[in-house]
Design an enzyme around this catalytic site. Structure first.
Site, PDB file in Angstrom:
ATOM      1  N   GLU A  52      82.492  11.495 -20.939  1.00  0.00           N
ATOM      2  CA  GLU A  52      81.599  10.330 -20.960  1.00  0.00           C
ATOM      3  C   GLU A  52      81.953   9.430 -19.774  1.00  0.00           C
ATOM      4  OE1 GLU A  52      82.795   7.565 -24.003  1.00  0.00           O
ATOM      5  OE2 GLU A  52      80.801   6.633 -24.119  1.00  0.00           O
ATOM      6  N   ASN A 112      73.982   4.862 -21.724  1.00  0.00           N
ATOM      7  CA  ASN A 112      75.201   5.656 -21.606  1.00  0.00           C
ATOM      8  C   ASN A 112      74.747   7.095 -21.783  1.00  0.00           C
ATOM      9  OD1 ASN A 112      77.641   6.968 -21.911  1.00  0.00           O
ATOM     10  ND2 ASN A 112      78.556   5.363 -23.183  1.00  0.00           N
ATOM     11  N   LYS A 129      73.218   7.940 -25.334  1.00  0.00           N
ATOM     12  CA  LYS A 129      74.076   7.653 -26.479  1.00  0.00           C
ATOM     13  C   LYS A 129      73.381   6.757 -27.507  1.00  0.00           C
ATOM     14  CE  LYS A 129      78.821   6.018 -27.373  1.00  0.00           C
ATOM     15  NZ  LYS A 129      80.060   5.523 -26.670  1.00  0.00           N
ATOM     16  N   GLU A 148      79.858  -2.012 -25.059  1.00  0.00           N
ATOM     17  CA  GLU A 148      78.764  -1.026 -24.961  1.00  0.00           C
ATOM     18  C   GLU A 148      77.465  -1.594 -25.500  1.00  0.00           C
ATOM     19  OE1 GLU A 148      81.516   2.759 -26.021  1.00  0.00           O
ATOM     20  OE2 GLU A 148      79.485   3.201 -25.361  1.00  0.00           O
ATOM     21  N   CYS A 174      80.835  10.562 -27.472  1.00  0.00           N
ATOM     22  CA  CYS A 174      81.903   9.715 -27.964  1.00  0.00           C
ATOM     23  C   CYS A 174      81.762   9.226 -29.407  1.00  0.00           C
ATOM     24  CB  CYS A 174      82.103   8.543 -27.007  1.00  0.00           C
ATOM     25  SG  CYS A 174      83.748   7.874 -27.179  1.00  0.00           S
ATOM     26  N   ASN A 199      85.580   8.380 -24.287  1.00  0.00           N
ATOM     27  CA  ASN A 199      86.591   7.463 -23.755  1.00  0.00           C
ATOM     28  C   ASN A 199      87.056   6.657 -24.970  1.00  0.00           C
ATOM     29  OD1 ASN A 199      85.759   6.449 -20.370  1.00  0.00           O
ATOM     30  ND2 ASN A 199      85.051   8.273 -21.378  1.00  0.00           N
TER      31      ASN A 199
END
Ligand code: ING
Length: 314
Positions: A52, A112, A129, A148, A174, A199
């Site tokens: 990611e 993302n 994401k 995020e 993730c 991550n």
């Protein structure tokens, strides 16, 4: 020919990426990715999973404006000159890959994102994401941010399965791996391999969580999801200390049995690989996880009708 019909295998590699610091250029990171792609090819891999947000440091840990984040950490096009060497190497080695990065769309939207690239260097799939952890507001007292929800929109393409050669392959990213719905929606589309990057900060800012639990829950999610959905899973970490901020390693390849068949042992650039037997998924799908035969969606409606927990049904 195996006892269960024709064997379908895929040479799968997972390229774990060590720290990317604020001072590291995209060109320097791409050179590391190219080197790991060569190592993957030397291990007879036909596909390699990259992490990611692989091109930059995990920038959601820093408070800044969206405009600053876009200017420093987002890709305006994909491929682009900084990443082109990776696409060129993939074409030269005839190896497919997935790559996570921060996407700025032509309309100015921010995601993302990860892309699926075939052995000809063509982008055949894109995922944005969906489960965005963390917060959007500034937490000045926290040792680091997890923004995020500030820098990215919730993905708008859903969970999709692409055909890569003979393999039905799905992607997630993730935090998605912590939500069982992710893998169930992909396996209901007959995915047999799911690839993802992550991550994952070691430190929990909400309570004093024992350090070993970060690795335990990471592996638990992947092993349970692989088994319960008859999937192979390849998961690639970006890890180690990025400007002092630690993230866990633990890159793995997990079989539909739930067993780990390969696992990184370092917190740096490390390639793990396995020749995976895709027929293994078939056995689990024909028997213990034969969805059509055993699932009872009429009793699962709450999963879609409710977002948060509520009162017991009467
Ligand atoms: N990172 C972490 C992850 O889901 C996290 C955030 C860690 C949430 C541990 C909950 C518990 O692995 C990203 N980038 O989603």
């Amino acid at each position: 020919m195996s006892a269960h019909g024709s064997i379908r295998t895929l040479g799968l590699a997972v390229a774990q990426l060590g720290p990317v610091h604020l001072a590291d250029t995209r060109q320097a990171v791409v050179a590391r990715l190219v080197e790991m792609m060569r190592q993957a090819q030397a291990l007879q891999a036909e596909f390699v999973v990259f992490p990611e947000l692989a091109l930059t440091t995990f920038f959601p840990r820093y408070w800044m404006s969206e405009e600053e984040a876009v200017g420093r950490f987002f890709e305006k096009t994909m491929p682009n000159p900084a990443v082109q060497p990776l696409f060129d190497e993939a074409r030269r080695l005839e190896i497919g890959f997935c790559l996570g990065y921060a996407e700025l769309t032509p309309q100015g939207r921010r995601f993302n994102t990860s892309i699926l690239v075939d052995r000809n260097g063509e982008v055949i799939g894109k995922y944005r994401k969906i489960h965005l952890p963390g917060h959007a507001e500034h937490k000045p007292d926290a040792p680091f941010q997890h923004l995020e929800k500030k820098f990215f929109e919730v993905g708008d393409v859903g969970f999709r399965v692409s055909r890569l050669g003979q393999t039905r392959i799905g992607m997630c990213i993730c935090n998605d791996r912590r939500w069982p719905e992710t893998f169930r929606v992909l396996s209901l589309q007959s995915a047999e391999l799911v690839v993802l990057g992550y991550n994952t900060p070691s430190h929990n800012i909400h309570w004093d969580e024992p350090a070993h639990l970060r690795m335990f829950t990471h592996l638990l999610c992947l092993q349970a999801s692989a088994y319960q959905n008859a999937l192979w899973i390849g998961a690639a970490a970006k890890c180690g200390r990025e400007d002092g901020f630690h993230m866990i390693g633990g890159s793995v390849i997990v079989a539909p049995t739930g067993e780990i068949v390969a696992q990184a042992t370092s917190e740096g650039d490390e390639v793990i690989a396995a020749r995976i037997d895709l027929g293994l998924s078939d056995k689990f799908r024909q028997h213990v996880f034969n969805f059509a035969k055993h699932r009872r969606p009429e009793h699962y409606r709450l999963i879609v009708e409710r977002t948060g927990a509520g009162d017991p049904l009467r």
